[in-house]
Write a protein that holds these residues in place. Structure first.
Motif, PDB file in Angstrom:
ATOM      1  N   GLY A 185       0.776  -1.227   0.000  1.00 26.78           N
ATOM      2  CA  GLY A 185       0.000   0.000   0.000  1.00 26.78           C
ATOM      3  C   GLY A 185       0.813   1.284   0.000  1.00 26.78           C
ATOM      4  N   VAL A 186       1.976   1.282   0.614  1.00 27.34           N
ATOM      5  CA  VAL A 186       2.746   2.511   0.771  1.00 27.34           C
ATOM      6  C   VAL A 186       3.893   2.593  -0.232  1.00 27.34           C
ATOM      7  CG1 VAL A 186       4.023   3.920   2.460  1.00 27.34           C
ATOM      8  CG2 VAL A 186       2.144   2.523   3.216  1.00 27.34           C
ATOM      9  N   SER A 187       4.043   1.607  -1.071  1.00 26.06           N
ATOM     10  CA  SER A 187       5.204   1.559  -1.960  1.00 26.06           C
ATOM     11  C   SER A 187       4.964   2.212  -3.317  1.00 26.06           C
ATOM     12  CB  SER A 187       5.635   0.105  -2.156  1.00 26.06           C
ATOM     13  OG  SER A 187       4.594  -0.636  -2.746  1.00 26.06           O
ATOM     14  N   LYS A 188       4.121   3.226  -3.375  1.00 24.71           N
ATOM     15  CA  LYS A 188       3.876   3.908  -4.653  1.00 24.71           C
ATOM     16  C   LYS A 188       4.927   4.973  -4.944  1.00 24.71           C
ATOM     17  CE  LYS A 188      -1.022   2.954  -4.576  1.00 24.71           C
ATOM     18  NZ  LYS A 188      -2.356   3.460  -4.329  1.00 24.71           N
ATOM     19  N   LYS A 189       5.468   5.596  -3.907  1.00 22.69           N
ATOM     20  CA  LYS A 189       6.492   6.637  -4.061  1.00 22.69           C
ATOM     21  C   LYS A 189       7.633   6.337  -3.096  1.00 22.69           C
ATOM     22  CE  LYS A 189       3.422  10.267  -5.585  1.00 22.69           C
ATOM     23  NZ  LYS A 189       3.031  11.649  -5.491  1.00 22.69           N
ATOM     24  N   THR A 190       8.843   6.577  -3.553  1.00 20.32           N
ATOM     25  CA  THR A 190       9.997   6.270  -2.704  1.00 20.32           C
ATOM     26  C   THR A 190      10.043   7.142  -1.453  1.00 20.32           C
ATOM     27  OG1 THR A 190      11.360   7.707  -4.100  1.00 20.32           O
ATOM     28  CG2 THR A 190      11.480   5.335  -4.522  1.00 20.32           C
ATOM     29  N   SER A 191       9.615   8.382  -1.551  1.00 22.26           N
ATOM     30  CA  SER A 191       9.660   9.253  -0.371  1.00 22.26           C
ATOM     31  C   SER A 191       8.720   8.743   0.718  1.00 22.26           C
ATOM     32  CB  SER A 191       9.311  10.690  -0.756  1.00 22.26           C
ATOM     33  OG  SER A 191       8.021  10.747  -1.336  1.00 22.26           O
ATOM     34  N   THR A 192       7.526   8.331   0.324  1.00 22.33           N
ATOM     35  CA  THR A 192       6.574   7.792   1.291  1.00 22.33           C
ATOM     36  C   THR A 192       7.063   6.463   1.847  1.00 22.33           C
ATOM     37  OG1 THR A 192       4.813   8.820   0.000  1.00 22.33           O
ATOM     38  CG2 THR A 192       4.144   7.229   1.644  1.00 22.33           C
ATOM     39  N   ALA A 193       7.617   5.630   0.970  1.00 22.77           N
ATOM     40  CA  ALA A 193       8.129   4.328   1.407  1.00 22.77           C
ATOM     41  C   ALA A 193       9.276   4.507   2.393  1.00 22.77           C
ATOM     42  CB  ALA A 193       8.575   3.510   0.204  1.00 22.77           C
ATOM     43  N   ALA A 194      10.170   5.462   2.115  1.00 20.55           N
ATOM     44  CA  ALA A 194      11.292   5.715   3.033  1.00 20.55           C
ATOM     45  C   ALA A 194      10.784   6.236   4.376  1.00 20.55           C
ATOM     46  CB  ALA A 194      12.267   6.704   2.411  1.00 20.55           C
ATOM     47  N   GLY A 195       9.771   7.093   4.351  1.00 20.73           N
ATOM     48  CA  GLY A 195       9.186   7.581   5.597  1.00 20.73           C
ATOM     49  C   GLY A 195       8.539   6.470   6.400  1.00 20.73           C
ATOM     50  N   MET A 196       7.825   5.592   5.709  1.00 16.61           N
ATOM     51  CA  MET A 196       7.206   4.445   6.377  1.00 16.61           C
ATOM     52  C   MET A 196       8.291   3.544   6.948  1.00 16.61           C
ATOM     53  SD  MET A 196       4.532   2.925   7.272  1.00 16.61           S
ATOM     54  CE  MET A 196       3.399   1.584   7.210  1.00 16.61           C
ATOM     55  N   GLY A 197       9.364   3.338   6.184  1.00 10.72           N
ATOM     56  CA  GLY A 197      10.469   2.515   6.662  1.00 10.72           C
ATOM     57  C   GLY A 197      11.113   3.099   7.904  1.00 10.72           C
ATOM     58  N   ALA A 198      11.300   4.415   7.924  1.00  9.82           N
ATOM     59  CA  ALA A 198      11.882   5.073   9.097  1.00  9.82           C
ATOM     60  C   ALA A 198      10.975   4.906  10.313  1.00  9.82           C
ATOM     61  CB  ALA A 198      12.131   6.546   8.809  1.00  9.82           C
ATOM     62  N   ALA A 199       9.665   5.051  10.106  1.00 10.76           N
ATOM     63  CA  ALA A 199       8.721   4.871  11.216  1.00 10.76           C
ATOM     64  C   ALA A 199       8.754   3.435  11.722  1.00 10.76           C
ATOM     65  CB  ALA A 199       7.310   5.261  10.773  1.00 10.76           C
ATOM     66  N   VAL A 200       8.827   2.474  10.801  1.00  8.45           N
ATOM     67  CA  VAL A 200       8.873   1.065  11.197  1.00  8.45           C
ATOM     68  C   VAL A 200      10.184   0.758  11.919  1.00  8.45           C
ATOM     69  CG1 VAL A 200       9.011  -1.291  10.281  1.00  8.45           C
ATOM     70  CG2 VAL A 200       7.228   0.251   9.475  1.00  8.45           C
ATOM     71  N   ILE A 201      11.298   1.322  11.462  1.00  8.80           N
ATOM     72  CA  ILE A 201      12.575   1.118  12.150  1.00  8.80           C
ATOM     73  C   ILE A 201      12.479   1.624  13.585  1.00  8.80           C
ATOM     74  CG2 ILE A 201      14.971   1.943  12.294  1.00  8.80           C
ATOM     75  CD1 ILE A 201      15.121   1.735   9.251  1.00  8.80           C
ATOM     76  N   PHE A 202      11.926   2.813  13.744  1.00  6.67           N
ATOM     77  CA  PHE A 202      11.795   3.378  15.090  1.00  6.67           C
ATOM     78  C   PHE A 202      10.902   2.501  15.965  1.00  6.67           C
ATOM     79  CE2 PHE A 202       9.558   6.078  18.146  1.00  6.67           C
ATOM     80  CZ  PHE A 202      10.631   6.558  18.876  1.00  6.67           C
ATOM     81  N   VAL A 203       9.733   2.134  15.445  1.00  4.65           N
ATOM     82  CA  VAL A 203       8.768   1.378  16.250  1.00  4.65           C
ATOM     83  C   VAL A 203       9.299  -0.011  16.583  1.00  4.65           C
ATOM     84  CG1 VAL A 203       6.481   0.298  16.209  1.00  4.65           C
ATOM     85  CG2 VAL A 203       6.750   2.657  15.473  1.00  4.65           C
ATOM     86  N   ILE A 204       9.842  -0.718  15.598  1.00  6.51           N
ATOM     87  CA  ILE A 204      10.313  -2.085  15.871  1.00  6.51           C
ATOM     88  C   ILE A 204      11.504  -2.058  16.825  1.00  6.51           C
ATOM     89  CG2 ILE A 204      11.446  -4.099  14.863  1.00  6.51           C
ATOM     90  CD1 ILE A 204       9.578  -3.974  12.547  1.00  6.51           C
ATOM     91  N   THR A 205      12.451  -1.170  16.605  1.00  6.33           N
ATOM     92  CA  THR A 205      13.630  -1.128  17.477  1.00  6.33           C
ATOM     93  C   THR A 205      13.230  -0.795  18.907  1.00  6.33           C
ATOM     94  OG1 THR A 205      14.970  -0.422  15.591  1.00  6.33           O
ATOM     95  CG2 THR A 205      15.918  -0.129  17.778  1.00  6.33           C
ATOM     96  N   LEU A 206      12.399   0.222  19.063  1.00  5.51           N
ATOM     97  CA  LEU A 206      11.966   0.603  20.408  1.00  5.51           C
ATOM     98  C   LEU A 206      11.080  -0.471  21.040  1.00  5.51           C
ATOM     99  CD1 LEU A 206      12.320   2.873  22.423  1.00  5.51           C
ATOM    100  CD2 LEU A 206      10.301   3.967  21.471  1.00  5.51           C
ATOM    101  N   SER A 207      10.188  -1.053  20.248  1.00  7.72           N
ATOM    102  CA  SER A 207       9.291  -2.061  20.817  1.00  7.72           C
ATOM    103  C   SER A 207      10.040  -3.322  21.226  1.00  7.72           C
ATOM    104  CB  SER A 207       8.164  -2.408  19.839  1.00  7.72           C
ATOM    105  OG  SER A 207       8.641  -3.123  18.728  1.00  7.72           O
ATOM    106  N   THR A 208      11.091  -3.692  20.484  1.00  4.43           N
ATOM    107  CA  THR A 208      11.858  -4.864  20.907  1.00  4.43           C
ATOM    108  C   THR A 208      12.588  -4.600  22.221  1.00  4.43           C
ATOM    109  OG1 THR A 208      13.692  -4.223  19.461  1.00  4.43           O
ATOM    110  CG2 THR A 208      12.180  -5.874  18.619  1.00  4.43           C
ATOM    111  N   ALA A 209      13.058  -3.373  22.406  1.00  5.22           N
ATOM    112  CA  ALA A 209      13.708  -3.038  23.674  1.00  5.22           C
ATOM    113  C   ALA A 209      12.709  -3.091  24.821  1.00  5.22           C
ATOM    114  CB  ALA A 209      14.346  -1.654  23.584  1.00  5.22           C
TER     115      ALA A 209
END
Length: 195
Positions: free
Chosen positions: A34-58
């Protein structure tokens, strides 16, 4: 010391490339498609997922080790992990709404979907199942999220290029995206020779 660094490097490579959460485990397909239509949006989603997964695993690793295990209520791990993830996603959503409005609007409904992204919960449960400590679990979470980001940005770049290609009518839209994702999964199988 070097064995532990070597082990962490193996986890980094394995979680991000070889056992990619999207292409080999099929977690997180909803935002991937759903979010992979534009690279800017995909990169933003990826950054949000990196933050959430890293923090949530801690946080989930600490809760599991210092609360659930000593109280012998490990059967509550899934419920507790979901609550922690939901709270972290709400934090990210409020932050983006306040400070990065354009990304908040671009992500739209997919930002709250991080809460239900099975990749986030999957990493937390995998860390418990593999008996990773908090530090190793954070590395695994970061690597998994980095792999998610790599794949979603690559697909977004390919989709941007495909807009200018002459695609047969039967393959326009989601069929060509799914075909491309399948080819990416085959290509990522080549990384299995790294370890």
């Amino acid at each position: 010391m070097w064995d532990s660094v070597k082990d962490l490097l193996v986890i980094l490579i394995a979680s991000s490339l070889i056992n990619n959460v999207i292409l080999s485990q099929f977690f997180g397909l909803c935002p991937f498609l759903g979010v992979s239509k534009k690279t800017s949006t995909a990169a933003g989603m990826g950054a949000a997922v990196i933050f959430v997964i890293t923090l949530s695993t801690a946080v989930t690793g600490a809760i599991y080790k210092y609360v659930l295990k000593p109280l012998d209520v490990t059967y509550l791990q899934t419920i507790v992990f979901i609550l922690v993830i939901a709270a972290l996603v709400q934090f990210v959503e409020m932050f983006l709404k306040k400070f990065v409005v354009s990304l908040y609007e671009a992500l739209g409904v997919y930002l709250p979907l991080i809460t239900t992204n099975c990749a986030v919960l999957g990493v937390a449960i995998t860390n418990v199942q593999k008996e990773y400590g908090i530090g190793v679990g954070i590395v695994n979470g970061f690597a998994t999220a980095a792999g998610f980001t790599i794949v979603i940005v690559i697909l977004a770049g390919l989709r941007e290029k495909m807009e200018h290609n002459d695609v047969p009518e039967a393959f326009k839209g989601m069929p060509i995206v799914l075909l491309t994702a399948g080819l990416m999964a085959i290509a990522f199988c080549g990384f299995s020779g790294l370890l």
